[in-house]
Scaffold this active site. Sequence first.
Site, PDB file in Angstrom:
ATOM      1  N   GLU A   1      21.582  45.282  63.803  1.00 32.55           N
ATOM      2  CA  GLU A   1      21.763  46.282  64.872  1.00 32.55           C
ATOM      3  C   GLU A   1      22.162  47.633  64.266  1.00 32.55           C
ATOM      4  OE1 GLU A   1      24.718  44.997  67.691  1.00 32.55           O
ATOM      5  OE2 GLU A   1      23.831  42.985  67.772  1.00 32.55           O
TER       6      GLU A   1
ATOM      7  N   ASP B   1      33.867  35.510  51.829  1.00 33.50           N
ATOM      8  CA  ASP B   1      34.741  34.630  51.040  1.00 33.50           C
ATOM      9  C   ASP B   1      34.523  33.155  51.416  1.00 33.50           C
ATOM     10  OD1 ASP B   1      37.104  34.586  49.197  1.00 33.50           O
ATOM     11  OD2 ASP B   1      38.051  33.598  50.904  1.00 33.50           O
TER      12      ASP B   1
HETATM   13  C1  BGC Z   1      38.602  34.134  46.554  1.00 32.66           C
HETATM   14  C2  BGC Z   1      39.900  33.763  45.927  1.00 32.66           C
HETATM   15  C3  BGC Z   1      40.806  33.238  47.013  1.00 32.66           C
HETATM   16  C4  BGC Z   1      40.126  32.114  47.800  1.00 32.66           C
HETATM   17  C5  BGC Z   1      40.833  31.851  49.077  1.00 32.66           C
HETATM   18  C6  BGC Z   1      38.121  32.747  46.959  1.00 32.66           C
HETATM   19  O1  BGC Z   1      36.983  32.342  46.748  1.00 32.66           O
HETATM   20  O2  BGC Z   1      37.701  34.769  45.701  1.00 32.66           O
HETATM   21  O3  BGC Z   1      40.496  34.817  45.244  1.00 32.66           O
HETATM   22  O4  BGC Z   1      41.983  32.741  46.446  1.00 32.66           O
HETATM   23  O5  BGC Z   1      38.814  32.443  48.120  1.00 32.66           O
HETATM   24  O6  BGC Z   1      40.601  32.892  49.963  1.00 32.66           O
END
Ligand code: BGC
Length: 573
Positions: free
Chosen positions: A285, A233
Amino acid sequence: MSVDSLLTAEAVDPAFATLTPVHRASTAHGWWRSAVIYQIYPRSFRDLNGDGIGDLAGITAELPQLAELGVDAVWLSPFYRSPQRDAGYDVSDYCDVDPLFGRLVDFDALIAEANRLQLRVIADIVPNHCSDQHVAFQAAKAAPANSPERDMFIFRDGLGPEGTEPPNNWQSHFGGPAWTRITEPDRQPGQWYLHLFDSSQPDFNWHNPAVHAEFERVLRFWLDRGISGFRVDVAHALVKAPGLPDWGGRPDGNSTDGFPGQDAPMFGQPALHDIYRRWRSILEEYGPDRILCAEANVDPLPRLAQWVRHDEMHQAFNFPFLHAGLDVDRLRHIVTDSLVSLDAVGAPSTWVLSNHDVVRHASRFGYDGPGPRDGDGIGPSDPQPNEQLGRRRAAAATMFMLGLPGGAYLYQGEELGLPDSTSIPGSLRQDPAFARTGGARIGRDGCRVPLPWRSSEMHAGFGAGRDPWLPLPESWSNLARDKQQADPASHLNLYREMLAQRSTLQLGRGSLAWVEDYCSHTSLGYLNGSTLVVMNVGTEPMPLPEGEVLLRSSAADRNDPLGSGETIWLITS
Ligand code: BGC
């Protein structure tokens, strides 16, 4: 002629033999290079315990449907312990399942079922920030300034004589300032902490080795439990420029088209690459089959390619492709640029049209003029998309995408042709962007509405208990999976056929050359191996190319010329 006999290079129509390939077929190892990965948004997939929110047991119960659809892997959006202020992207314990979704044993059962079905499972990891309820953040707030506990996060004194101004001018992605001031344990107004997203999502300090160690532990925890990798993310945001300088570009760091400014101090810092090199070595790993996919909103594509060099991530989402819409000039440029830039580092391209953060492509394409801005959603009082037009064009765009060489990501429900729900009342909206902007931004709830499974059941089969956390529009029972299964001309069956043909023809491993005869300002044609893919987004029909038709995005007018908003796959002969 059978499809199998057409797989060899010799089968290419001699008329196309002189085309200039943009990309050649790959023989490199790695399942992800051509995989179709299906994103599951757990709270909206299937609610087995009847509490109105999807759960892991619901996913396990329906995995056979995804195996039957023909995908290779699933990516699970966060299911970790979380106060759910940002639908799970605010994690309070990275090594446990939130009770909303089940327990760790339910996760293990999901993996066992996926293994039985030969589906791989990828988890979402959220390393840029956690929840303000995470023990580390609670400890940081309780500890004094400059303590090791505070150093896990980005705390700074405020500006001005009383420290009443935030430490810099950065803005949250969800609106409002990216800084919140805390009350110190002695009850005095104190330091400020950085949160690029909601105030409940404090950013970690990736200049601190303790943060690195903690995430390495988390990676191993889930790898040990049998996952095949991670979608990372906001992978471009972890490291901030030293000194946290003010940013003169758009306040959230993005340029006006939604991509980060090249020199935004909160994005794309060089030290990120060392983090992902280390993560890659940890994955290795566990063998060569575990992957990292970057959610890195990085532009231009040659810069994105630096994220997938041989010792860094395996894949990165291709957001330029998603944002290109149906603009064929832009699409052609982006497809070429992606393949060329990624070939230069030996990485496969990926393609994606929808996810949980953008208006679904069946709705984006339902406008003739400009559609909604991504991330802003469509509200009840906005101009509404034309559903039929949108669904037809969405099928065409998906067929264009699934013919391309590389990996592809699908978002749950797109195989049913689901649009965004545009009728959600403000009182039920949960995206923090809605509240933080006083409703000025509608937010992303419209693409997160629970799935319809069985038309005649309560809540269209999403769950037989409490009302779903977001209401399913009534008309969605007509789009339910069981109804579409029974209809050979349904959107669902088109997806199933596309995935089957893509696999038989090995399109994901294939090549690409543009076929100028079918490229105009309203159409694109390319050859992948022996398969000719032509998409018509103009208002006028096009004469059908010659060859054996494999699939058309609209089955209804099979004998007509290639209609407006249609794509065709055929074998040149
Ligand atoms: C996720 C979102 C989220 C944000 C903060 C993003 O890129 O896909 O859904 O709100 O990251 O974590």
